[in-house]
Design a protein around this motif. Sequence first.
Motif, PDB file in Angstrom:
ATOM      1  N   GLU A 250      38.865  11.028  22.138  1.00 41.39           N
ATOM      2  CA  GLU A 250      39.030   9.898  21.217  1.00 41.39           C
ATOM      3  C   GLU A 250      37.845   8.960  21.320  1.00 41.39           C
ATOM      4  O   GLU A 250      37.251   8.790  22.395  1.00 41.39           O
ATOM      5  CB  GLU A 250      40.315   9.125  21.536  1.00 41.39           C
ATOM      6  N   LEU A 251      37.547   8.317  20.209  1.00 43.42           N
ATOM      7  CA  LEU A 251      36.419   7.392  20.162  1.00 43.42           C
ATOM      8  C   LEU A 251      36.674   6.195  21.066  1.00 43.42           C
ATOM      9  O   LEU A 251      37.651   5.468  20.916  1.00 43.42           O
ATOM     10  CB  LEU A 251      36.182   6.932  18.723  1.00 43.42           C
ATOM     11  N   TYR A 252      35.801   6.031  22.036  1.00 44.12           N
ATOM     12  CA  TYR A 252      35.880   4.937  23.006  1.00 44.12           C
ATOM     13  C   TYR A 252      35.069   3.743  22.514  1.00 44.12           C
ATOM     14  O   TYR A 252      35.475   2.600  22.658  1.00 44.12           O
ATOM     15  CB  TYR A 252      35.352   5.457  24.344  1.00 44.12           C
TER      16      TYR A 252
ATOM     17  N   MET B 237      37.739  12.797  17.934  1.00 43.74           N
ATOM     18  CA  MET B 237      36.346  13.235  17.902  1.00 43.74           C
ATOM     19  C   MET B 237      36.084  14.169  16.724  1.00 43.74           C
ATOM     20  O   MET B 237      35.046  14.054  16.061  1.00 43.74           O
ATOM     21  CB  MET B 237      35.971  13.919  19.212  1.00 43.74           C
TER      22      MET B 237
ATOM     23  N   TYR C 226      33.253  11.615  29.911  1.00 55.79           N
ATOM     24  CA  TYR C 226      32.919  11.064  28.601  1.00 55.79           C
ATOM     25  C   TYR C 226      31.985  12.023  27.878  1.00 55.79           C
ATOM     26  O   TYR C 226      31.157  12.682  28.497  1.00 55.79           O
ATOM     27  CB  TYR C 226      32.214   9.707  28.730  1.00 55.79           C
TER      28      TYR C 226
ATOM     29  N   THR D 218      37.927   2.653  16.926  1.00 54.68           N
ATOM     30  CA  THR D 218      38.240   3.191  18.254  1.00 54.68           C
ATOM     31  C   THR D 218      39.520   4.016  18.194  1.00 54.68           C
ATOM     32  O   THR D 218      40.360   3.807  17.314  1.00 54.68           O
ATOM     33  CB  THR D 218      38.377   2.069  19.298  1.00 54.68           C
ATOM     34  N   GLN D 219      39.637   4.941  19.093  1.00 55.08           N
ATOM     35  CA  GLN D 219      40.737   5.887  19.225  1.00 55.08           C
ATOM     36  C   GLN D 219      40.767   6.934  18.111  1.00 55.08           C
ATOM     37  O   GLN D 219      41.718   7.705  18.015  1.00 55.08           O
ATOM     38  CB  GLN D 219      42.089   5.176  19.348  1.00 55.08           C
TER      39      GLN D 219
ATOM     40  N   TRP E 281      30.827   2.689  20.462  1.00 50.53           N
ATOM     41  CA  TRP E 281      29.513   3.148  20.047  1.00 50.53           C
ATOM     42  C   TRP E 281      28.479   2.048  20.205  1.00 50.53           C
ATOM     43  O   TRP E 281      28.822   0.885  20.325  1.00 50.53           O
ATOM     44  CB  TRP E 281      29.508   3.684  18.610  1.00 50.53           C
TER      45      TRP E 281
ATOM     46  N   PHE F 257      33.000   9.090  23.564  1.00 51.31           N
ATOM     47  CA  PHE F 257      34.378   9.572  23.482  1.00 51.31           C
ATOM     48  C   PHE F 257      34.947   9.741  24.881  1.00 51.31           C
ATOM     49  O   PHE F 257      34.253  10.160  25.798  1.00 51.31           O
ATOM     50  CB  PHE F 257      34.439  10.933  22.776  1.00 51.31           C
ATOM     51  N   GLU F 258      36.221   9.397  25.014  1.00 51.65           N
ATOM     52  CA  GLU F 258      36.945   9.660  26.253  1.00 51.65           C
ATOM     53  C   GLU F 258      38.235  10.392  25.875  1.00 51.65           C
ATOM     54  O   GLU F 258      38.956   9.947  24.975  1.00 51.65           O
ATOM     55  CB  GLU F 258      37.272   8.363  26.988  1.00 51.65           C
TER      56      GLU F 258
END
Length: 129
Positions: free
Chosen positions: A112-114, A59, A82, A55-56, A116, A108-109
């Motif tokens: 950054e990866l939120y 992208m 998102y 996470t975070q 999956w 992603f938000e």
Amino acid sequence: MKSLLAMTLLVPLALSASACVVVVDGDKSSENSRSQSDWERQESRNRQALNELHTQQPMAEVIERMGNPDFDEQLRIGERSYRVLYYRTQRVESDGMTTKDECTPIVFERGELYGWGENQLKVLLSSSN
């Protein structure tokens, strides 16, 4: 009479001299197994790459690792935006088409990866209600 005799001898000779082979159907099983094998390798690579995400993560870094997504969506939930990228990870139907149910969503938000996975996406969507 001579020409009739000559034709009688030449026609079978001409037909036997031509060596033409016509393949109507071909071996589709080897063609399918090659493409199936390609899918299996891609799915395996995608599953392996998913295991290396955190996470975070930016992208751009995720896309570099995963490659181009099979599907790409933008979601707006309330004031938040998102981006959801879908990567093929499992085959459901051997039809030569990739569908979302054969993919794992990556959310992603703000770049950054939120998170999956289907459960992550469901939690996100249910929080909007």
